[in-house]
Scaffold this active site. Structure first.
Site, PDB file in Angstrom:
ATOM      1  N   ASP A 152       0.866  -1.183   0.000  1.00 48.53           N
ATOM      2  CA  ASP A 152       0.000   0.000   0.000  1.00 48.53           C
ATOM      3  C   ASP A 152       0.898   1.227   0.000  1.00 48.53           C
ATOM      4  O   ASP A 152       1.973   1.217   0.588  1.00 48.53           O
ATOM      5  CB  ASP A 152      -0.897  -0.002   1.235  1.00 48.53           C
ATOM      6  N   ASP A 163      -6.932  -1.279  -4.718  1.00 42.11           N
ATOM      7  CA  ASP A 163      -8.040  -0.892  -3.834  1.00 42.11           C
ATOM      8  C   ASP A 163      -8.922   0.160  -4.502  1.00 42.11           C
ATOM      9  O   ASP A 163     -10.153   0.102  -4.410  1.00 42.11           O
ATOM     10  CB  ASP A 163      -7.499  -0.340  -2.515  1.00 42.11           C
TER      11      ASP A 163
END
Length: 166
Positions: free
Chosen positions: A129, A145
């Site tokens: 991330d 995402d």
């Protein structure tokens, strides 16, 4: 003057929309993986780099769980779920393609998200991330995402539009 062109055969349209889904999935997965490789090359874990000061920054975080770090440490079974979801989506798209282009794009984005984060789990042992919203306390996320969230919005829009079409 009346339109004398024959209407397109719906059976021919379906494979094209499955192709749209698969192209969107491939493109989204490539963009996600390239962006993660770029961030892994630029940042150390936990390091932040301003992108839009006061709004957005890049922060490298490795997540061994799912969304919002749920099921932390569940890389193996979450990787298996990602694989099964990805395979099921491909089979479903090939056998029952979306009826509308908006749905085709949306399902392609869902597949891109599942593949992007699944590839991280399978080959890196954690999801990478790197996008962080500065003004609010929100988990760090990635393009996979984003793809899934955009897909949900597009699927809702497609449902609303289908209601108006019928």
């Amino acid at each position: 003057m009346p339109n004398l062109q024959p209407s397109p055969d719906p059976r021919r349209r379906k494979p094209r929309l499955a192709g749209v889904s698969l192209l969107v999935a491939a493109g989204g997965t490539v963009l996600d993986q390239l962006s993660k490789a770029l961030m892994l090359g630029q940042l150390q874990p936990g390091q932040a780099q301003p992108a839009l000061p006061g709004l957005l920054q890049w922060r490298l975080v490795e997540n061994t769980g799912a969304a919002f770090s749920l099921f932390d440490g569940g890389v193996v079974w979450l990787g298996l779920i990602s694989l099964l979801v990805s395979l099921a989506l491909v089979v479903w798209l090939l056998n029952r393609p979306p009826r509308q282009p908006l749905g085709a794009v949306a399902w392609g984005l869902v597949l891109a998200g599942a593949l992007g984060n699944g590839l991280d789990r399978w080959f890196r042992g954690a999801v990478v991330d790197w996008i962080e919203l500065v003004p609010i306390a929100f988990p760090v996320f990635n393009l996979a995402d984003v793809a899934i969230n955009v897909a949900v919005a597009l699927l809702l829009l497609d449902l609303l539009l289908q209601g108006r079409r019928s």
